[in-house]
Design a protein around this motif. Structure first.
Motif: not given
Length: 226
Positions: A162-186
């Motif tokens: 797409f010929h774009l320059d992208v700057t990435t910033t982490v806003l939040e990281t957290r641990l969640s649970n769904a269907n008895n599985r741990s999910l890492y949410v960023i």
């Protein structure tokens, strides 16, 4: 140990590293030794533990002046370049004209890849706060430690297709649970020129409103930040 099906990209990634850094085959052997990696060759459709890529990145960081995060980012970029050799670039380009179209269709792409890699455990992504300057991306995965790998992938897709320059910033990281599985949410903020997408989206919403299919009956623009 969680396991994920990779598509043989790891060996290729490190071939690129040793070539680009002019370290040679001996450095690759040293990386394998430092990481206690039992594999010397990575094959398509073979299942490897999730810890392989992070372990190799740690080893690379130990024998070079670059950081672990920079190597994970680099691996993500190399993965996108590698996948292009096997026709997956067509799938990426088919998602739409804009980078935002691609981001909104990543889950659909992963669904297509499962026909080839049925044991693949793919992450889930969705967008919020889409505006002229980019968007927020919420990423959920059973795998931990692939944040910078993901950022490298996104940056490479944006640049290469797409010929774009992208700057990435982490806003939040957290641990969640769904269907008895741990999910890492960023939650990532992706800053890039998204003005043309927003113009087209607003025109589409206006047109639908004019012809009688108003916003109350349409999910288009639900995440649009005005």
């Amino acid at each position: 140990m969680p396991r994920i099906e990779h598509d043989g990209n790891i060996c290729n990634l490190f071939c690129q590293i040793t070539t680009s850094l002019e370290y040679g085959e001996e450095v690759w052997k040293e990386v394998l030794r430092l990481s206690d990696c039992p594999y010397t060759v990575f094959n398509t459709h073979q299942i490897y533990p999730d810890c392989v890529i992070p372990s190799l990145a740690l080893a690379c960081a130990e024998i070079t002046s670059d950081s672990y995060d920079s190597f994970m980012n680099f691996f993500g970029r190399c993965f996108i370049r590698y996948m292009g050799r096997f026709g997956y670039d067509v799938s990426i380009q088919a998602t739409g004209r804009f980078f935002t179209d691609f981001l909104q269709n990543v889950d659909n792409l992963h669904s297509q890849f499962r026909f080839t890699y049925p044991k693949m455990e793919s992450p889930s992504m969705y967008l919020t706060e889409v505006n002229e300057n980019g968007c927020n991306l919420v990423y959920s995965s059973v795998r931990q430690g692939f944040k910078h790998y993901l950022m490298g992938q996104l940056q490479q897709v944006a640049m290469e297709y797409f010929h774009l320059d992208v700057t990435t910033t982490v806003l939040e990281t957290r641990l969640s649970n769904a269907n008895n599985r741990s999910l890492y949410v960023i939650t990532l903020r992706l800053d890039f020129d998204n003005s043309q997408y927003i113009i087209l989206l607003r025109c589409t919403i206006l047109l639908k409103y004019v012809i009688g299919f108003g916003p109350q009956n349409d999910a288009t623009g639900a995440c649009l930040q005005t």
